[in-house]
Write a protein that holds these residues in place. Structure first.
Motif, PDB file in Angstrom:
ATOM      1  N   ASP A  40       0.858  -1.192   0.000  1.00 28.62           N
ATOM      2  CA  ASP A  40       0.000   0.000   0.000  1.00 28.62           C
ATOM      3  C   ASP A  40       0.891   1.237   0.000  1.00 28.62           C
ATOM      4  OD1 ASP A  40      -1.816   2.035   0.407  1.00 28.62           O
ATOM      5  OD2 ASP A  40      -2.566   1.274   2.327  1.00 28.62           O
ATOM      6  N   VAL A  41       1.272   1.675  -1.191  1.00 25.43           N
ATOM      7  CA  VAL A  41       2.215   2.776  -1.339  1.00 25.43           C
ATOM      8  C   VAL A  41       1.619   4.082  -0.811  1.00 25.43           C
ATOM      9  CG1 VAL A  41       3.627   4.069  -2.989  1.00 25.43           C
ATOM     10  CG2 VAL A  41       3.282   1.625  -3.298  1.00 25.43           C
ATOM     11  N   GLN A  42       0.366   4.347  -1.146  1.00 32.12           N
ATOM     12  CA  GLN A  42      -0.307   5.555  -0.670  1.00 32.12           C
ATOM     13  C   GLN A  42      -0.381   5.548   0.858  1.00 32.12           C
ATOM     14  OE1 GLN A  42      -1.628   8.010  -2.747  1.00 32.12           O
ATOM     15  NE2 GLN A  42      -2.352   9.216  -1.040  1.00 32.12           N
ATOM     16  N   GLY A  43      -0.721   4.396   1.430  1.00 32.84           N
ATOM     17  CA  GLY A  43      -0.782   4.278   2.887  1.00 32.84           C
ATOM     18  C   GLY A  43       0.576   4.470   3.536  1.00 32.84           C
ATOM     19  N   TYR A  68       9.324  13.244   6.249  1.00 29.94           N
ATOM     20  CA  TYR A  68       8.582  14.017   5.255  1.00 29.94           C
ATOM     21  C   TYR A  68       9.199  13.841   3.866  1.00 29.94           C
ATOM     22  CZ  TYR A  68       5.927  16.715   8.778  1.00 29.94           C
ATOM     23  OH  TYR A  68       5.092  17.122   9.780  1.00 29.94           O
ATOM     24  N   ASN A  69      10.525  13.825   3.795  1.00 28.00           N
ATOM     25  CA  ASN A  69      11.182  13.647   2.498  1.00 28.00           C
ATOM     26  C   ASN A  69      10.892  12.279   1.904  1.00 28.00           C
ATOM     27  OD1 ASN A  69      12.469  16.105   1.759  1.00 28.00           O
ATOM     28  ND2 ASN A  69      13.915  15.805   3.420  1.00 28.00           N
ATOM     29  N   GLN A  70      10.835  11.248   2.748  1.00 29.11           N
ATOM     30  CA  GLN A  70      10.469   9.916   2.256  1.00 29.11           C
ATOM     31  C   GLN A  70       9.044   9.926   1.708  1.00 29.11           C
ATOM     32  OE1 GLN A  70      11.375   6.505   4.868  1.00 29.11           O
ATOM     33  NE2 GLN A  70      12.620   7.938   6.045  1.00 29.11           N
ATOM     34  N   SER A  71       8.143  10.553   2.453  1.00 31.31           N
ATOM     35  CA  SER A  71       6.757  10.652   2.021  1.00 31.31           C
ATOM     36  C   SER A  71       6.653  11.451   0.719  1.00 31.31           C
ATOM     37  CB  SER A  71       5.917  11.302   3.122  1.00 31.31           C
ATOM     38  OG  SER A  71       4.569  11.374   2.749  1.00 31.31           O
ATOM     39  N   LEU A  72       7.374  12.562   0.645  1.00 31.64           N
ATOM     40  CA  LEU A  72       7.384  13.395  -0.555  1.00 31.64           C
ATOM     41  C   LEU A  72       7.826  12.597  -1.772  1.00 31.64           C
ATOM     42  CD1 LEU A  72       7.232  16.150  -2.010  1.00 31.64           C
ATOM     43  CD2 LEU A  72       9.567  16.583  -1.209  1.00 31.64           C
ATOM     44  N   GLU A  73       8.879  11.816  -1.611  1.00 35.12           N
ATOM     45  CA  GLU A  73       9.393  11.012  -2.732  1.00 35.12           C
ATOM     46  C   GLU A  73       8.323  10.045  -3.226  1.00 35.12           C
ATOM     47  OE1 GLU A  73      10.703   7.705  -4.815  1.00 35.12           O
ATOM     48  OE2 GLU A  73      10.378   7.456  -2.678  1.00 35.12           O
ATOM     49  N   ILE A  74       7.598   9.436  -2.308  1.00 37.14           N
ATOM     50  CA  ILE A  74       6.539   8.495  -2.711  1.00 37.14           C
ATOM     51  C   ILE A  74       5.415   9.231  -3.416  1.00 37.14           C
ATOM     52  CG2 ILE A  74       4.750   6.915  -1.860  1.00 37.14           C
ATOM     53  CD1 ILE A  74       6.755   6.177   0.409  1.00 37.14           C
ATOM     54  N   GLU A  76       5.548  11.973  -5.053  1.00 33.17           N
ATOM     55  CA  GLU A  76       6.029  12.362  -6.389  1.00 33.17           C
ATOM     56  C   GLU A  76       6.015  11.171  -7.333  1.00 33.17           C
ATOM     57  OE1 GLU A  76       9.870  14.001  -5.374  1.00 33.17           O
ATOM     58  OE2 GLU A  76       9.106  16.059  -5.515  1.00 33.17           O
ATOM     59  N   ARG A  77       6.494  10.029  -6.858  1.00 32.80           N
ATOM     60  CA  ARG A  77       6.595   8.826  -7.697  1.00 32.80           C
ATOM     61  C   ARG A  77       5.228   8.344  -8.164  1.00 32.80           C
ATOM     62  NH1 ARG A  77       9.364   4.910  -4.421  1.00 32.80           N
ATOM     63  NH2 ARG A  77       7.318   4.282  -3.786  1.00 32.80           N
ATOM     64  N   ILE A  78       4.210   8.437  -7.300  1.00 27.95           N
ATOM     65  CA  ILE A  78       2.886   7.935  -7.673  1.00 27.95           C
ATOM     66  C   ILE A  78       2.002   9.017  -8.290  1.00 27.95           C
ATOM     67  CG2 ILE A  78       2.976   6.074  -5.981  1.00 27.95           C
ATOM     68  CD1 ILE A  78       1.041   7.674  -4.218  1.00 27.95           C
ATOM     69  N   GLY A  79       2.530  10.239  -8.389  1.00 30.64           N
ATOM     70  CA  GLY A  79       1.790  11.317  -9.036  1.00 30.64           C
ATOM     71  C   GLY A  79       0.690  11.917  -8.182  1.00 30.64           C
ATOM     72  N   VAL A  81      -0.359  14.773  -6.490  1.00 35.52           N
ATOM     73  CA  VAL A  81       0.000  16.185  -6.441  1.00 35.52           C
ATOM     74  C   VAL A  81      -0.426  16.813  -5.113  1.00 35.52           C
ATOM     75  CG1 VAL A  81      -0.298  18.427  -7.577  1.00 35.52           C
ATOM     76  CG2 VAL A  81      -0.134  16.342  -8.943  1.00 35.52           C
ATOM     77  N   GLN A  82      -1.597  16.441  -4.614  1.00 37.20           N
ATOM     78  CA  GLN A  82      -2.064  16.988  -3.344  1.00 37.20           C
ATOM     79  C   GLN A  82      -1.146  16.566  -2.197  1.00 37.20           C
ATOM     80  OE1 GLN A  82      -6.080  15.969  -2.337  1.00 37.20           O
ATOM     81  NE2 GLN A  82      -6.105  17.241  -0.521  1.00 37.20           N
ATOM     82  N   GLY A  83      -0.744  15.290  -2.174  1.00 34.84           N
ATOM     83  CA  GLY A  83       0.180  14.814  -1.155  1.00 34.84           C
ATOM     84  C   GLY A  83       1.525  15.523  -1.247  1.00 34.84           C
ATOM     85  N   LYS A  84       2.000  15.717  -2.482  1.00 33.68           N
ATOM     86  CA  LYS A  84       3.267  16.413  -2.692  1.00 33.68           C
ATOM     87  C   LYS A  84       3.177  17.845  -2.166  1.00 33.68           C
ATOM     88  CE  LYS A  84       6.465  17.941  -6.268  1.00 33.68           C
ATOM     89  NZ  LYS A  84       6.816  17.934  -7.690  1.00 33.68           N
ATOM     90  N   ALA A  85       2.085  18.517  -2.468  1.00 31.96           N
ATOM     91  CA  ALA A  85       1.913  19.902  -2.004  1.00 31.96           C
ATOM     92  C   ALA A  85       1.879  19.964  -0.478  1.00 31.96           C
ATOM     93  CB  ALA A  85       0.625  20.492  -2.579  1.00 31.96           C
ATOM     94  N   THR A  86       1.205  19.020   0.133  1.00 30.38           N
ATOM     95  CA  THR A  86       1.132  18.980   1.599  1.00 30.38           C
ATOM     96  C   THR A  86       2.510  18.777   2.206  1.00 30.38           C
ATOM     97  OG1 THR A  86      -1.127  18.127   1.541  1.00 30.38           O
ATOM     98  CG2 THR A  86       0.122  17.756   3.569  1.00 30.38           C
ATOM     99  N   MET A  87       3.283  17.866   1.641  1.00 32.96           N
ATOM    100  CA  MET A  87       4.610  17.584   2.182  1.00 32.96           C
ATOM    101  C   MET A  87       5.526  18.787   2.004  1.00 32.96           C
ATOM    102  SD  MET A  87       4.226  14.432   3.425  1.00 32.96           S
ATOM    103  CE  MET A  87       4.798  15.531   4.570  1.00 32.96           C
ATOM    104  N   LEU A  88       5.471  19.446   0.851  1.00 37.80           N
ATOM    105  CA  LEU A  88       6.293  20.639   0.635  1.00 37.80           C
ATOM    106  C   LEU A  88       5.913  21.736   1.626  1.00 37.80           C
ATOM    107  CD1 LEU A  88       6.353  20.681  -3.271  1.00 37.80           C
ATOM    108  CD2 LEU A  88       8.289  20.189  -1.736  1.00 37.80           C
TER     109      LEU A  88
END
Length: 102
Positions: A40-43, A68-74, A76-79, A81-88
């Motif tokens: 479960d990559v999203q999880g 956070y950087n580990q989460s950000l990388e995931i 980004e990898r799965i596309g 965008v909302q998760g990426k914005a939250t992590m940034l």
């Protein structure tokens, strides 16, 4: 969010609100193992994010940034965008709080 994910979030918040952040972290680490085992990559990304929040609240900012950087990388990898914005956003807050405004 599924019932299982809501339950997982509720259990850790009970421990965290009681001041037992270490128990909440232990529960999230168990959750992290399960999300990795079942793929479960999203999880996994969400769990890393919550772990980061807990470590940040404990004052372990460098550990939080790593999570956070580990989460950000995931995200980004799965596309996601909302998760990426939250992590940034969360990374920006942590760096600003450390005085690393740039």
């Amino acid at each position: 969010m599924s019932k299982a994910k809501r339950r997982r979030c509720n259990v850790w918040s009970i421990y965290a609100n009681k001041g037992d952040v270490d128990e909440a972290i232990a529960l999230f680490n168990q959750s992290l193992e399960i999300t990795e085992r079942i793929g479960d990559v999203q999880g996994k990304a969400a769990t890393l994010q919550w772990l980061g929040i807990l470590y940040a609240n404990k004052g372990e900012v460098d550990k939080a940034i790593a999570l956070y950087n580990q989460s950000l990388e995931i995200f980004e990898r799965i596309g996601n965008v909302q998760g990426k914005a939250t992590m940034l956003h969360q990374l920006g807050i942590l760096y600003a709080n450390k005085g690393e405004v740039d």
